[in-house]
Design a protein around this motif. Sequence first.
Motif, PDB file in Angstrom:
ATOM      1  N   HIS A  15       0.882  -1.166   0.000  1.00 26.48           N
ATOM      2  CA  HIS A  15       0.000   0.000   0.000  1.00 26.48           C
ATOM      3  C   HIS A  15       0.926   1.224   0.000  1.00 26.48           C
ATOM      4  CE1 HIS A  15      -3.002   2.745   2.041  1.00 26.48           C
ATOM      5  NE2 HIS A  15      -3.711   2.230   1.064  1.00 26.48           N
ATOM      6  N   PHE A  22      -3.861  -6.315   4.974  1.00 27.07           N
ATOM      7  CA  PHE A  22      -5.183  -5.714   4.977  1.00 27.07           C
ATOM      8  C   PHE A  22      -6.133  -6.612   5.744  1.00 27.07           C
ATOM      9  CE2 PHE A  22      -3.144  -3.802   1.368  1.00 27.07           C
ATOM     10  CZ  PHE A  22      -3.669  -2.526   1.299  1.00 27.07           C
ATOM     11  N   ASP A  30     -17.329  -7.712  -4.290  1.00 23.36           N
ATOM     12  CA  ASP A  30     -16.171  -6.863  -4.057  1.00 23.36           C
ATOM     13  C   ASP A  30     -15.821  -6.943  -2.582  1.00 23.36           C
ATOM     14  OD1 ASP A  30     -18.626  -5.625  -3.624  1.00 23.36           O
ATOM     15  OD2 ASP A  30     -17.782  -3.625  -3.742  1.00 23.36           O
ATOM     16  N   LYS A  32     -14.291  -5.034   0.983  1.00 23.43           N
ATOM     17  CA  LYS A  32     -13.961  -3.811   1.700  1.00 23.43           C
ATOM     18  C   LYS A  32     -12.813  -4.187   2.621  1.00 23.43           C
ATOM     19  CE  LYS A  32     -15.857   0.062   4.196  1.00 23.43           C
ATOM     20  NZ  LYS A  32     -17.076   0.674   4.721  1.00 23.43           N
ATOM     21  N   ARG A  34      -9.371  -2.889   5.126  1.00 26.29           N
ATOM     22  CA  ARG A  34      -8.750  -1.824   5.924  1.00 26.29           C
ATOM     23  C   ARG A  34      -7.258  -2.101   5.994  1.00 26.29           C
ATOM     24  NH1 ARG A  34     -11.181  -1.680  11.288  1.00 26.29           N
ATOM     25  NH2 ARG A  34     -12.742  -0.357  10.340  1.00 26.29           N
ATOM     26  N   CYS A  35      -6.463  -1.121   5.628  1.00 24.15           N
ATOM     27  CA  CYS A  35      -5.011  -1.237   5.706  1.00 24.15           C
ATOM     28  C   CYS A  35      -4.616  -1.289   7.178  1.00 24.15           C
ATOM     29  CB  CYS A  35      -4.354  -0.052   5.011  1.00 24.15           C
ATOM     30  SG  CYS A  35      -2.561  -0.053   5.146  1.00 24.15           S
ATOM     31  N   ARG A  40      -6.678   3.176   6.377  1.00 26.88           N
ATOM     32  CA  ARG A  40      -7.531   3.580   5.257  1.00 26.88           C
ATOM     33  C   ARG A  40      -8.376   2.398   4.797  1.00 26.88           C
ATOM     34  NH1 ARG A  40      -7.082   7.983   1.047  1.00 26.88           N
ATOM     35  NH2 ARG A  40      -6.152   8.812   2.916  1.00 26.88           N
ATOM     36  N   GLU A  41      -9.645   2.658   4.454  1.00 25.02           N
ATOM     37  CA  GLU A  41     -10.551   1.626   3.971  1.00 25.02           C
ATOM     38  C   GLU A  41     -10.754   1.797   2.469  1.00 25.02           C
ATOM     39  OE1 GLU A  41     -14.139   1.579   6.263  1.00 25.02           O
ATOM     40  OE2 GLU A  41     -13.064   1.166   8.117  1.00 25.02           O
ATOM     41  N   VAL A  42     -10.706   0.673   1.741  1.00 24.19           N
ATOM     42  CA  VAL A  42     -10.872   0.693   0.290  1.00 24.19           C
ATOM     43  C   VAL A  42     -11.832  -0.408  -0.143  1.00 24.19           C
ATOM     44  CG1 VAL A  42      -8.629   1.700  -0.241  1.00 24.19           C
ATOM     45  CG2 VAL A  42      -8.832  -0.746  -0.020  1.00 24.19           C
ATOM     46  N   MET A  43     -12.549  -0.147  -1.234  1.00 25.50           N
ATOM     47  CA  MET A  43     -13.404  -1.155  -1.868  1.00 25.50           C
ATOM     48  C   MET A  43     -12.715  -1.588  -3.155  1.00 25.50           C
ATOM     49  SD  MET A  43     -16.368  -1.603  -0.215  1.00 25.50           S
ATOM     50  CE  MET A  43     -17.595  -2.074  -1.402  1.00 25.50           C
ATOM     51  N   VAL A  44     -12.520  -2.906  -3.321  1.00 29.62           N
ATOM     52  CA  VAL A  44     -11.815  -3.433  -4.489  1.00 29.62           C
ATOM     53  C   VAL A  44     -12.574  -4.644  -5.009  1.00 29.62           C
ATOM     54  CG1 VAL A  44      -9.588  -4.211  -5.353  1.00 29.62           C
ATOM     55  CG2 VAL A  44      -9.656  -2.726  -3.379  1.00 29.62           C
TER      56      VAL A  44
END
Length: 61
Positions: A15, A22, A30, A32, A34-35, A40-44
């Motif tokens: 990251h 994560f 998908d 969700k 969190r690093c 930080r939260e991301v949707m991938v």
Amino acid sequence: MDVQVGDRLQMKKNHPCGSREFLVLRAGMDFKLRCTGCGREVMVSRRKIEKNIKKIIREGE
């Protein structure tokens, strides 16, 4: 690939903060994530995540 909520994923690439781990917050079409380094939260998308997973770390193991 069997990824469940609560698993920690070690990825092939870092990251931007430098962390590779994560935490899975949501799993479905998908993810969700969190690093663990910066929070930080991301949707991938599932396809992108499954391609980049190096290792799955479960709490019970």
